[in-house]
Design a protein around this motif. Sequence first.
Motif, mmCIF file in Angstrom:
data_model
loop_
_atom_site.group_PDB
_atom_site.id
_atom_site.type_symbol
_atom_site.label_atom_id
_atom_site.label_comp_id
_atom_site.label_asym_id
_atom_site.label_seq_id
_atom_site.Cartn_x
_atom_site.Cartn_y
_atom_site.Cartn_z
ATOM 1 N N GLU A 32 0.873 -1.177 0.000
ATOM 2 C CA GLU A 32 0.000 0.000 0.000
ATOM 3 C C GLU A 32 0.907 1.222 0.000
ATOM 4 O O GLU A 32 1.960 1.225 0.637
ATOM 5 N N VAL A 33 0.478 2.260 -0.734
ATOM 6 C CA VAL A 33 1.332 3.445 -0.916
ATOM 7 C C VAL A 33 0.569 4.713 -0.567
ATOM 8 O O VAL A 33 -0.590 4.894 -0.966
ATOM 9 N N GLY A 34 1.248 5.595 0.164
ATOM 10 C CA GLY A 34 0.728 6.922 0.436
ATOM 11 C C GLY A 34 1.802 7.960 0.174
ATOM 12 O O GLY A 34 2.970 7.635 -0.012
ATOM 13 N N GLY A 35 1.371 9.225 0.176
ATOM 14 C CA GLY A 35 2.319 10.314 -0.021
ATOM 15 C C GLY A 35 2.045 11.098 -1.282
ATOM 16 O O GLY A 35 2.512 10.731 -2.355
ATOM 17 N N GLY A 36 1.250 12.161 -1.175
ATOM 18 C CA GLY A 36 1.037 13.062 -2.310
ATOM 19 C C GLY A 36 0.096 12.566 -3.377
ATOM 20 O O GLY A 36 0.148 13.034 -4.513
ATOM 21 N N ILE A 37 -0.778 11.627 -3.048
ATOM 22 C CA ILE A 37 -1.710 11.092 -4.052
ATOM 23 C C ILE A 37 -2.955 11.981 -4.065
ATOM 24 O O ILE A 37 -3.842 11.844 -3.224
ATOM 25 N N ARG A 38 -2.995 12.882 -5.040
ATOM 26 C CA ARG A 38 -4.034 13.925 -5.058
ATOM 27 C C ARG A 38 -4.802 13.999 -6.368
ATOM 28 O O ARG A 38 -5.545 14.945 -6.598
ATOM 29 N N SER A 39 -4.604 13.008 -7.242
ATOM 30 C CA SER A 39 -5.334 12.997 -8.514
ATOM 31 C C SER A 39 -5.596 11.560 -8.931
ATOM 32 O O SER A 39 -4.887 10.635 -8.499
ATOM 33 N N GLU A 40 -6.602 11.377 -9.775
ATOM 34 C CA GLU A 40 -6.884 10.028 -10.264
ATOM 35 C C GLU A 40 -5.738 9.512 -11.132
ATOM 36 O O GLU A 40 -5.433 8.320 -11.134
ATOM 37 N N TYR A 75 -0.075 4.308 -9.703
ATOM 38 C CA TYR A 75 0.317 3.363 -8.660
ATOM 39 C C TYR A 75 -0.372 2.007 -8.833
ATOM 40 O O TYR A 75 0.264 0.959 -8.701
ATOM 41 N N LEU A 76 -1.662 2.033 -9.134
ATOM 42 C CA LEU A 76 -2.367 0.759 -9.330
ATOM 43 C C LEU A 76 -1.788 -0.001 -10.515
ATOM 44 O O LEU A 76 -1.624 -1.229 -10.463
ATOM 45 N N ASP A 77 -1.439 0.717 -11.572
ATOM 46 C CA ASP A 77 -0.846 0.082 -12.754
ATOM 47 C C ASP A 77 0.532 -0.510 -12.441
ATOM 48 O O ASP A 77 0.964 -1.470 -13.090
ATOM 49 N N SER A 78 1.219 0.067 -11.445
ATOM 50 C CA SER A 78 2.550 -0.441 -11.089
ATOM 51 C C SER A 78 2.481 -1.662 -10.174
ATOM 52 O O SER A 78 3.518 -2.236 -9.837
ATOM 53 N N GLU A 112 -15.300 15.601 -2.313
ATOM 54 C CA GLU A 112 -16.021 15.144 -3.511
ATOM 55 C C GLU A 112 -15.134 14.222 -4.354
ATOM 56 O O GLU A 112 -15.594 13.225 -4.906
ATOM 57 N N PHE A 113 -13.852 14.575 -4.432
ATOM 58 C CA PHE A 113 -12.888 13.719 -5.135
ATOM 59 C C PHE A 113 -12.783 12.366 -4.433
ATOM 60 O O PHE A 113 -12.769 11.316 -5.075
ATOM 61 N N LEU A 114 -12.717 12.409 -3.113
ATOM 62 C CA LEU A 114 -12.642 11.157 -2.347
ATOM 63 C C LEU A 114 -13.864 10.277 -2.624
ATOM 64 O O LEU A 114 -13.717 9.073 -2.865
ATOM 65 N N LYS A 115 -15.050 10.872 -2.588
ATOM 66 C CA LYS A 115 -16.280 10.116 -2.866
ATOM 67 C C LYS A 115 -16.201 9.439 -4.226
ATOM 68 O O LYS A 115 -16.546 8.263 -4.382
ATOM 69 N N MET A 143 -13.554 8.649 -5.998
ATOM 70 C CA MET A 143 -12.539 7.594 -6.058
ATOM 71 C C MET A 143 -12.979 6.337 -5.303
ATOM 72 O O MET A 143 -12.731 5.214 -5.750
ATOM 73 N N VAL A 144 -13.655 6.519 -4.169
ATOM 74 C CA VAL A 144 -14.164 5.362 -3.414
ATOM 75 C C VAL A 144 -15.231 4.639 -4.229
ATOM 76 O O VAL A 144 -15.278 3.403 -4.271
ATOM 77 N N LEU A 145 -16.083 5.420 -4.892
ATOM 78 C CA LEU A 145 -17.118 4.827 -5.731
ATOM 79 C C LEU A 145 -16.508 4.029 -6.878
ATOM 80 O O LEU A 145 -16.974 2.941 -7.226
ATOM 81 N N LYS A 146 -15.419 4.544 -7.437
ATOM 82 C CA LYS A 146 -14.799 3.915 -8.606
ATOM 83 C C LYS A 146 -13.872 2.757 -8.245
ATOM 84 O O LYS A 146 -13.880 1.717 -8.905
ATOM 85 N N TYR A 147 -13.078 2.930 -7.182
ATOM 86 C CA TYR A 147 -12.036 1.943 -6.870
ATOM 87 C C TYR A 147 -12.303 1.133 -5.604
ATOM 88 O O TYR A 147 -11.545 0.199 -5.298
ATOM 89 N N GLY A 148 -13.333 1.482 -4.853
ATOM 90 C CA GLY A 148 -13.738 0.692 -3.694
ATOM 91 C C GLY A 148 -12.655 0.551 -2.634
ATOM 92 O O GLY A 148 -12.040 1.538 -2.209
ATOM 93 N N GLU A 149 -12.399 -0.693 -2.237
ATOM 94 C CA GLU A 149 -11.480 -0.956 -1.124
ATOM 95 C C GLU A 149 -10.013 -0.717 -1.479
ATOM 96 O O GLU A 149 -9.143 -0.813 -0.604
ATOM 97 N N ARG A 150 -9.736 -0.389 -2.730
ATOM 98 C CA ARG A 150 -8.353 -0.072 -3.106
ATOM 99 C C ARG A 150 -7.979 1.353 -2.716
ATOM 100 O O ARG A 150 -6.843 1.765 -2.885
ATOM 101 N N ILE A 151 -8.958 2.084 -2.163
ATOM 102 C CA ILE A 151 -8.709 3.431 -1.636
ATOM 103 C C ILE A 151 -8.791 3.391 -0.122
ATOM 104 O O ILE A 151 -9.813 3.004 0.454
ATOM 105 N N ALA A 152 -7.704 3.773 0.538
ATOM 106 C CA ALA A 152 -7.692 3.960 1.992
ATOM 107 C C ALA A 152 -7.434 5.437 2.265
ATOM 108 O O ALA A 152 -7.032 6.191 1.370
#
Length: 241
Positions: free
Chosen positions: A78-86, A92-95, A111-114, A116-125
């Motif tokens: 799992e990766v964090g740090g500066g992830i602010r766009s789709e 990261y998911l492609d990698s 709204e962006f979070l909503k 991304m959660v709707l689109k990617y589900g549990e792959r977003i923490a």
Amino acid sequence: MKLFPAIDIIEGCAVRLVKGDYAQKTVYSTNPVAVAKSFAEAGATYLHLVDLEGAKDGSTPNLKIIGEIIKESGLLVEVGGGIRSEKTIQKYLDSGVFRVILGTAAVNNPEFLKEMVLKYGERIAVGVDFKDGKVAVKGWTELSEESCFEFCEKLEKIGVKTIICTDISKDGLLAGTNLALYKEMSGKFNMDIVASGGVTTLEDVARLQKMGLYGAILGKALYTGNIDLKQAIDLTKGERL
């Protein structure tokens, strides 16, 4: 309980900070791939990885080495740090990353979070990093006006499944973790909570597991030898996803 040994990366090196202070940096290895492989050899299944450069400016300067870590270690990263766009999420998911952690973007752009959660589900923490009760953003360099519990209530309503909760005041000090906080949070919220910051001893690990937490991040204590990763994994039975 799942254990997430941690690697924080700056300029391709595995480092640890104290309370998120970039001026208090210790370089533990110039080869994070080897560090990740050593975690895998100790029996780890997961890896918590933070791009500290990306956390400050929203870029992905260590994307290549993160891909190498995934390929060479075989760990679920799992990766964090500066992830602010789709676009960054997709990179990261492609990698090969199995889950991305949103921090600043989750606070500043619900709204962006909503979306991304709707689109990617549990792959977003979401990383709930706080200091003096307020949620921190931009690599912990700024405090928002949002309180920790208010923020978590919003995350639960949005449908976030997993939160990584860090008490910045405990981070990197090897002085124990905020057990009272995690107990309170686990009683309040129906989300998978990962404890982060100040997990110092096997006793800390055992007490977090007893609370029924989903996971715990092991950082500086691994690098200093305060916690033996194999012993910690044996303690938690190394449950898999």
